[in-house]
Scaffold this motif. Structure first.
Motif, short mmCIF file in Angstrom:
data_model
loop_
_atom_site.label_atom_id
_atom_site.label_comp_id
_atom_site.label_asym_id
_atom_site.label_seq_id
_atom_site.Cartn_x
_atom_site.Cartn_y
_atom_site.Cartn_z
N PRO A 28 116.10 32.06 -37.15
CA PRO A 28 115.44 32.75 -38.28
C PRO A 28 113.95 32.47 -38.40
CG PRO A 28 116.91 31.02 -39.07
CD PRO A 28 117.14 31.16 -37.60
N ARG A 29 113.50 31.25 -38.09
CA ARG A 29 112.08 30.93 -38.22
C ARG A 29 111.26 31.78 -37.23
NH1 ARG A 29 110.35 26.49 -40.71
NH2 ARG A 29 112.33 25.45 -40.33
N ASP A 40 110.55 29.87 -44.39
CA ASP A 40 111.19 28.58 -44.13
C ASP A 40 112.69 28.72 -44.36
OD1 ASP A 40 112.02 25.98 -43.88
OD2 ASP A 40 110.94 25.24 -45.63
N PRO A 41 113.47 28.84 -43.27
CA PRO A 41 114.91 28.97 -43.44
C PRO A 41 115.58 27.69 -43.92
CG PRO A 41 114.36 28.87 -41.12
CD PRO A 41 113.06 28.90 -41.88
N GLY A 42 114.80 26.60 -44.07
CA GLY A 42 115.33 25.36 -44.61
C GLY A 42 115.67 25.48 -46.09
N GLN A 44 117.63 27.26 -48.94
CA GLN A 44 118.89 27.99 -48.94
C GLN A 44 118.72 29.47 -49.27
OE1 GLN A 44 121.96 26.28 -51.34
NE2 GLN A 44 123.48 27.75 -50.69
N SER A 47 117.05 31.27 -46.37
CA SER A 47 118.02 31.38 -45.28
C SER A 47 118.99 32.52 -45.54
CB SER A 47 118.77 30.06 -45.11
OG SER A 47 119.71 30.17 -44.08
N LEU A 50 117.27 35.87 -44.88
CA LEU A 50 117.08 36.09 -43.45
C LEU A 50 118.39 36.50 -42.79
CD1 LEU A 50 114.65 33.14 -42.65
CD2 LEU A 50 114.07 35.56 -42.95
N ASN A 51 119.49 35.90 -43.21
CA ASN A 51 120.80 36.29 -42.69
C ASN A 51 121.16 37.72 -43.10
OD1 ASN A 51 121.94 34.07 -41.13
ND2 ASN A 51 121.79 32.91 -43.03
#
Length: 125
Positions: A28-29, A40-42, A44, A47, A50-51
């Motif tokens: 994702p990044r 920043d997919p870090g 939640q 993330s 992005l999903n």
């Protein structure tokens, strides 16, 4: 001949968007940076978004493939016309969020042009 070129370009579009969608899930990044707005997919929530983008890109590619397999040439053309709103909106999103013009226009703008050319070929066949 026109139909063959239209289908070849449609196949490339489908493969490309499925690859991009998978990349949003697997890396994702990297995918976000390639989109033009690093994330920043870090985090939640980031993330999750992005999903979601990844799954929707994969589904978009599968729709193109289904219409190709069905031989729905004109329907595929009209679907590509409608779907062109996606890269146009992506270009605006990248531009409004400080992304590089090379990505906004060079990636998303070029994608919109290729989609419209492909749609025109399919609709003229």
């Amino acid at each position: 001949m026109i139909t063959t070129i239209g289908y070849a370009l449609s196949g490339l579009i489908a493969a490309a968007i499925i690859f991009i969608g998978a990349r949003f899930i697997v890396a994702p990044r990297v995918a976000a940076a390639g989109y033009g707005v690093p994330a920043d997919p870090g985090q939640q929530a980031v993330s999750a978004y992005l999903n979601v983008k990844g799954v929707r890109d994969i589904a978009s590619g599968l729709i193109v493939i289904i219409l190709m397999v069905a031989g729905a040439t004109h329907l595929l053309g009209w679907m590509l016309v409608a779907a062109t709103v996606i890269p146009v909106a992506d270009a605006v999103i990248v531009h409004r969020n400080g992304g590089a013009k090379s990505i906004s226009l060079g990636v998303h703008g070029a994608t919109a042009v290729v989609m419209l050319v492909t749609a025109a070929l399919l609709l003229l066949s």
